[in-house]
Motif scaffolding. Structure first.
Motif, short mmCIF file in Angstrom:
data_model
loop_
_atom_site.label_atom_id
_atom_site.label_comp_id
_atom_site.label_asym_id
_atom_site.label_seq_id
_atom_site.Cartn_x
_atom_site.Cartn_y
_atom_site.Cartn_z
N THR A 159 41.20 107.29 -1.77
CA THR A 159 42.70 106.98 -1.47
C THR A 159 43.33 105.50 -1.65
O THR A 159 44.55 105.40 -1.72
N GLY A 160 42.64 104.55 -1.99
CA GLY A 160 43.04 103.37 -2.04
C GLY A 160 43.15 102.49 -0.99
O GLY A 160 42.81 102.68 -0.02
N TRP A 161 43.69 101.28 -1.12
CA TRP A 161 43.85 100.23 -0.40
C TRP A 161 44.77 100.45 1.01
O TRP A 161 44.25 100.21 2.08
N ILE A 162 45.90 101.29 0.55
CA ILE A 162 46.70 101.40 1.62
C ILE A 162 46.19 102.42 2.88
O ILE A 162 46.31 101.91 3.82
N ASP A 163 45.51 103.47 2.29
CA ASP A 163 44.74 104.29 3.46
C ASP A 163 43.41 103.63 4.09
O ASP A 163 43.31 103.87 5.19
N LEU A 164 42.92 102.73 3.31
CA LEU A 164 41.98 102.07 4.04
C LEU A 164 42.41 101.12 5.24
O LEU A 164 41.66 101.08 6.15
N ASN A 188 33.69 109.41 -13.30
CA ASN A 188 34.02 108.39 -12.68
C ASN A 188 33.81 108.60 -10.98
O ASN A 188 34.22 107.83 -10.04
N ASN A 189 33.36 110.04 -10.81
CA ASN A 189 33.31 110.42 -9.22
C ASN A 189 31.91 110.12 -8.84
O ASN A 189 30.87 110.64 -9.43
N PHE A 190 31.64 109.43 -7.97
CA PHE A 190 30.48 109.01 -7.15
C PHE A 190 30.24 109.47 -5.74
O PHE A 190 31.20 109.35 -5.06
N ALA A 191 29.10 110.02 -5.60
CA ALA A 191 28.90 110.20 -4.11
C ALA A 191 28.74 109.09 -3.34
O ALA A 191 27.78 108.34 -3.63
N VAL A 192 29.45 108.58 -2.50
CA VAL A 192 29.19 107.35 -1.70
C VAL A 192 28.91 107.48 -0.31
O VAL A 192 29.50 108.37 0.27
N ASP A 193 27.94 106.91 0.11
CA ASP A 193 27.17 106.90 1.51
C ASP A 193 27.82 105.74 2.54
O ASP A 193 27.39 105.37 3.44
N ASN A 194 29.11 105.33 2.16
CA ASN A 194 29.66 104.35 3.01
C ASN A 194 31.17 104.95 3.06
O ASN A 194 31.96 105.16 2.30
N GLN A 195 31.70 105.20 4.50
CA GLN A 195 32.68 105.89 4.80
C GLN A 195 33.99 104.75 4.33
O GLN A 195 34.88 105.45 3.78
#
Length: 105
Positions: free
Chosen positions: A19-24, A4-11
């Motif tokens: 980290t989830g919604w709270i850190d976002l 389930n680990n994906f390289a994401v190109d969007n910060q």
């Protein structure tokens, strides 16, 4: 094996995935509070300010926020250090005649 680990190109997606919604939300509040503080500081300065650090910091903050849609800008070490150095320098209280004194409390 499935991962389930994906390289994401969007910060923003990267913060959500790691980290989830709270850190976002904290990340968004940090950017907004920095932008508000820089704009307030910029409005206190005279128009002939020779360094224009506040304008540079606002432009960097807006550029980082926009570029974070397509890449992980905050994970690039030199860009990260330069961004926080300029923003910190722009927010430091100088002792010039146009600064208003701050009171604690």
């Amino acid at each position: 094996m499935k991962s389930n680990n994906f390289a994401v190109d969007n910060q923003y997606f990267s913060f959500y995935e790691q980290t989830g919604w709270i850190d976002l939300i904290y990340f968004a509040v940090l950017f907004v509070s920095l932008a508000v503080a820089l704009v307030r500081k910029k409005n206190m300065l005279p128009s002939l300010d020779e360094f224009r650090l506040q304008q540079v910091a606002i432009a960097l903050l807006a550029g980082i926020a926009a570029a974070s849609l397509t890449t992980n800008v905050l994970e690039i070490f030199p860009a990260n250090v330069f961004l926080w150095f300029v923003i910190g320098k722009a927010l430091v209280q100088s002792r010039d005649e146009y600064d208003k004194p701050q009171k604690a409390g």
